[in-house]
Design an enzyme around this catalytic site. Structure first.
Site, mmCIF file in Angstrom:
data_model
loop_
_atom_site.group_PDB
_atom_site.id
_atom_site.type_symbol
_atom_site.label_atom_id
_atom_site.label_comp_id
_atom_site.label_asym_id
_atom_site.label_seq_id
_atom_site.Cartn_x
_atom_site.Cartn_y
_atom_site.Cartn_z
ATOM 1 N N ASP A 187 0.865 -1.166 0.000
ATOM 2 C CA ASP A 187 0.000 0.000 0.000
ATOM 3 C C ASP A 187 0.914 1.233 0.000
ATOM 4 O O ASP A 187 2.121 1.124 0.256
ATOM 5 C CB ASP A 187 -0.895 -0.048 1.245
ATOM 6 C CG ASP A 187 -1.739 1.193 1.407
ATOM 7 O OD1 ASP A 187 -2.400 1.600 0.436
ATOM 8 O OD2 ASP A 187 -1.721 1.777 2.508
ATOM 9 N N ASP A 201 -1.816 -0.758 5.765
ATOM 10 C CA ASP A 201 -2.171 -0.176 7.058
ATOM 11 C C ASP A 201 -3.661 -0.214 7.354
ATOM 12 O O ASP A 201 -4.079 0.240 8.424
ATOM 13 C CB ASP A 201 -1.703 1.281 7.127
ATOM 14 C CG ASP A 201 -2.543 2.192 6.233
ATOM 15 O OD1 ASP A 201 -2.818 1.791 5.070
ATOM 16 O OD2 ASP A 201 -2.946 3.271 6.690
ATOM 17 N N ASP A 221 -0.294 5.162 0.861
ATOM 18 C CA ASP A 221 -0.638 6.126 1.906
ATOM 19 C C ASP A 221 -0.759 5.442 3.267
ATOM 20 O O ASP A 221 -1.518 4.484 3.432
ATOM 21 C CB ASP A 221 -1.969 6.808 1.581
ATOM 22 C CG ASP A 221 -1.953 7.507 0.230
ATOM 23 O OD1 ASP A 221 -1.104 8.389 0.045
ATOM 24 O OD2 ASP A 221 -2.772 7.147 -0.635
#
Length: 231
Positions: free
Chosen positions: A20, A180, A22
């Site tokens: 991922d 996240d 961001d």
């Protein structure tokens, strides 16, 4: 021995990793907030704080704009979304990126993994052209040659197709997802691969409830976490 020179045990590493962006590799909320507030101002809305925006990211630019406009007045209609989205993506694309947005340990760790022969790719819900520009500006292009954005395919995370697409482009039949948020976990589970979650990102729920296989507090801890994944 420095982090750069420390050898990684390649036998304990997966053949590929899908990251991922961001909240995992970069702390992008300040830059997103700046671009978003320029768009909100253009359409006569008040500004949002970084803390406001932090709770809105992760589902793609369209959902971000819907949440931002709902928080600052009347919600966007379906007919209004294209023009607002175009303004936002053009604004965000026009901005630069500072290396300080990279989380500690990201460059060194990616470099070590790459040197150990692990194939690395990016799967983000950020628009592809913005993601690719940021990857280049941050000097990560040689480390992350494959990028799937939120608009690369007709679907985005939590659908598993973008993760599968990155794996295919990397030439990998197996991989580990690193992210996240819940979307990262769900997209990885959809294609049957393990997940390592970072604790410092934008999960919008307790990290312990994401359903990841392992949680790490520092990006530099990733190689060790990979070695502990169930076989």
């Amino acid at each position: 021995m420095s982090l750069d020179s420390a050898a990684l045990p390649s036998a304990a590493l997966p053949s590929a990793l899908v990251f991922d962006f961001d909240g995992t590799l970069i702390d992008s909320v300040p830059d997103i907030t700046q671009a978003l507030n320029e768009t909100l101002a253009h359409f006569g809305r008040r500004a949002l704080t970084v803390d406001d925006v932090r709770t809105m990211v992760g589902d793609g630019s369209g959902q971000l704009l819907r949440a931002a406009f709902a928080a600052t007045g009347a919600a966007l209609s379906d007919g209004q979304v294209p023009a607002v989205l175009q303004h936002y993506t053009d604004t965000y694309f026009s901005h630069s990126a500072e290396p300080s947005c990279l989380y500690p340990g990201v460059v060194d760790t990616l470099t070590r993994l790459h040197a150990a022969g692990v194939k690395l790719g990016l799967c983000t819900n950020k628009p592809e052209r913005i993601a690719r520009k940021l990857v280049g500006l941050l000097g990560l292009g040689h480390l992350l040659p494959v990028v799937a954005g939120g608009d690369t395919l007709p679907v985005r995370k939590p659908d598993g197709a973008p993760v599968a697409w990155v794996m295919e482009k990397l030439g990998a039949t197996a991989a580990v997802m690193v992210g996240d948020g819940r979307n990262d976990v769900l997209s990885a589970r959809a294609v049957g691969i393990p997940v390592v979650a970072v604790s410092y990102g934008y999960p919008r729920m307790p990290v312990s409830e994401l359903g990841a296989d392992i949680i790490i507090d520092r990006f530099a801890d990733l190689p060790g976490a990979l070695a502990r994944l169930p076989a």
